[in-house]
Design a protein around this motif. Structure first.
Motif, short mmCIF file in Angstrom:
data_model
loop_
_atom_site.label_atom_id
_atom_site.label_comp_id
_atom_site.label_asym_id
_atom_site.label_seq_id
_atom_site.Cartn_x
_atom_site.Cartn_y
_atom_site.Cartn_z
N UNK A 57 -14.72 54.66 24.41
CA UNK A 57 -14.26 54.46 23.04
C UNK A 57 -15.30 53.82 22.13
N UNK A 58 -16.14 52.92 22.67
CA UNK A 58 -17.20 52.32 21.85
C UNK A 58 -18.15 53.41 21.36
N UNK A 59 -18.61 54.25 22.27
CA UNK A 59 -19.56 55.32 21.90
C UNK A 59 -18.90 56.35 20.98
N UNK A 60 -17.62 56.64 21.22
CA UNK A 60 -16.94 57.59 20.34
C UNK A 60 -16.88 57.05 18.92
N UNK A 61 -16.63 55.75 18.79
CA UNK A 61 -16.56 55.16 17.46
C UNK A 61 -17.93 55.17 16.77
N UNK A 62 -18.97 54.75 17.50
CA UNK A 62 -20.31 54.65 16.92
C UNK A 62 -20.89 56.02 16.61
N UNK A 248 -2.65 52.78 14.89
CA UNK A 248 -2.12 52.07 16.05
C UNK A 248 -1.57 53.05 17.10
N UNK A 249 -0.98 54.15 16.65
CA UNK A 249 -0.55 55.17 17.61
C UNK A 249 -1.75 55.74 18.35
N UNK A 250 -2.83 56.01 17.62
CA UNK A 250 -4.05 56.51 18.25
C UNK A 250 -4.65 55.46 19.18
N UNK A 251 -4.60 54.20 18.77
CA UNK A 251 -5.12 53.11 19.61
C UNK A 251 -4.34 53.01 20.91
N UNK A 252 -3.01 53.12 20.84
CA UNK A 252 -2.20 53.08 22.05
C UNK A 252 -2.53 54.23 22.97
N UNK A 253 -2.70 55.42 22.40
CA UNK A 253 -3.06 56.60 23.20
C UNK A 253 -4.38 56.39 23.92
N UNK A 254 -5.41 55.98 23.19
CA UNK A 254 -6.73 55.82 23.77
C UNK A 254 -6.77 54.68 24.78
N UNK A 255 -6.05 53.59 24.49
CA UNK A 255 -6.04 52.45 25.40
C UNK A 255 -5.42 52.81 26.74
N UNK A 256 -4.31 53.54 26.70
CA UNK A 256 -3.67 53.96 27.95
C UNK A 256 -4.60 54.86 28.76
#
Length: 434
Positions: A57-62, A248-256
């Motif tokens: 997720x860090x690399x996807x964001x950057x 937040x929905x996207x954050x929950x998806x990626x975190x899981x």
């Protein structure tokens, strides 16, 4: 637009897209099943494993922000070749790691390439297959789903027979194959898709109901663009509860997803008493749940407005699976993994909502950037936090409770995001004209 045969004049592009799509997810899912094999050669602390899990997720964001700028300067295919090369080299170096930090460095290199390629694939599809968008989006999203559950299925058997270095490095060899079509196209000059067939028709500038601006393929997988977001539109999103709910929905998806890829095999060995091979198989089962979800969810949302119901099925399944793993792991380990796998509904749901909660492509680009920057930023914290908690408590109870807490916190966001308003509607209701 009249469709032409899929292979006509674009065989190399088709092969390149399929091979890249396969490598994107196999890079994520191939390490955690063999981390015990790696730890037999050199120490790998839970903190390092958590950092490795946070790398995607860090690399996807950057690189989601950097890649469009590079593409404008150097061109779509050249940046794609560089991204695939980075991914391939990183995967090969991961198999040659000699300590935990070299393993982490190689993984960071892998996901620098994956983060860029993830952004480039949709516009490559649009450039070379404007007449087959629906088919190609379905094809590459299906290939990505297959490559999510296949690596855990074979990683441990290969590591047992040939060693973990071969098990990790072989995915780099496969990624290298994806270079061949794109390098060939650059060398031969066959990168002008317009010369091979008709161009895609221009999309309407605005769709009052928020849906006609996108093709069915884009509704299923998110807007196909690499243009940077309009700063004015992006700035307004910080003031909209709907935009935050979607993030937040996207954050929950990626975190899981990324917490599971990082920790599920180790956790299942510890709490379920299964072998590493069985834990890898169960991670594969977890990934396989996402395949039907990616095919069914867009249809249910667009045709039946089932966004809220799907969200709560995902959250309910996630909480039930986590409760089973926490309280009754021996009673049905595979069942709890499958039920927890229903959280995979959240990913296609997020992408569909991204498309239908904005009226125009410009708004969708801004909303996509907002969702990904917030969502991946939050998701990057969880694999590392779970590793720290596991090391502090020497158990999995608290990490599982933290994941459950995130799903509970995301529940109000799912209700808001599942409504019928667009971000433009919400702005106009609160602040006047968009």
């Amino acid at each position: 637009m009249r469709a032409r045969p899929l292979w006509q004049g674009r065989t190399l592009a088709l092969l390149g897209i399929v091979l890249v799509a396969f490598s994107l997810r196999s890079a994520v899912a191939s390490l955690s099943p063999v981390i015990d094999h790696v730890a037999a050669d050199f120490p790998v602390s839970p903190v390092v494993v958590g950092m490795i899990g946070s790398a995607p997720p860090v690399c996807f964001a950057v690189f989601g922000l950097l890649t469009p700028l590079l593409e404008r300067r150097f061109g779509l295919e050249r940046v794609a070749v560089a991204a695939i090369a980075l991914m391939s080299i990183g995967l090969l170096l991961r198999g040659a790691a000699f300590d935990s930090w070299s393993l982490l460095a190689a993984t960071a290199l892998v996901f620098a390439g994956v983060g860029s390629a993830n952004v480039l694939l949709p516009p490559l599809v649009k450039k070379y297959f404007p007449d087959r968008l629906g088919l190609m989006m379905t094809l590459y999203s299906t290939i990505m789903a297959v490559s999510t559950f296949l690596p855990p299925l074979v990683a441990v058997p290969v590591a047992d027979s040939l060693g973990w270095r071969v098990s990790l490095g072989m995915w780099g060899a496969i990624a290298l194959l994806a270079l061949a079509p794109w390098v060939t196209m650059l060398v031969t000059g066959k990168t002008d898709a317009a010369s091979d067939g008709p161009r895609a028709p221009a999309r309407p500038a605005e769709a009052p109901e928020g849906r006609e601006a996108f093709t069915p393929a884009e509704v299923a997988t998110g807007p196909i663009t690499t243009n940077p977001a309009n700063p004015r539109v992006f700035g307004r999103l910080w003031r909209l509860p709907l935009a935050w709910a979607l993030a937040l929905v996207f954050a929950a998806s990626s975190s899981m997803a990324y917490s599971s890829f990082a920790w599920m095999p180790t956790m299942l060995v510890d709490i379920g008493g299964v072998t590493g091979s069985t834990a890898g198989l169960l991670l594969s089962v977890f990934g396989a749940v996402g395949l039907p979800c990616s095919l069914v969810v867009p249809v249910l949302v667009v045709r039946f407005q089932a966004a809220r119901a799907l969200f709560f099925v995902a959250v309910g399944g996630g909480l039930a699976g986590l409760a089973g793993l926490l309280l009754l792991p021996a009673a049905g380990l595979a069942l709890w993994v499958i039920v927890f796998g229903l959280t995979a509904i959240l990913f296609p749901l997020s992408l569909v909502l991204l498309s239908i909660r904005s009226r125009t492509p410009e708004s969708a680009v801004a909303l996509s950037g907002f969702m990904q920057s917030i969502g991946y930023g939050i998701a990057a914290l969880f694999p590392l936090a779970l590793g720290v908690l596991h090391e502090m408590t020497h158990g999995w109870q608290l990490p599982l409770i933290v994941l459950a807490g995130l799903l509970v916190v995301a529940a109000p966001a799912g209700w808001i995001a599942g409504g019928s308003r667009t971000i433009e509607d919400e702005w106009e209701r609160r602040h006047g004209r968009w």
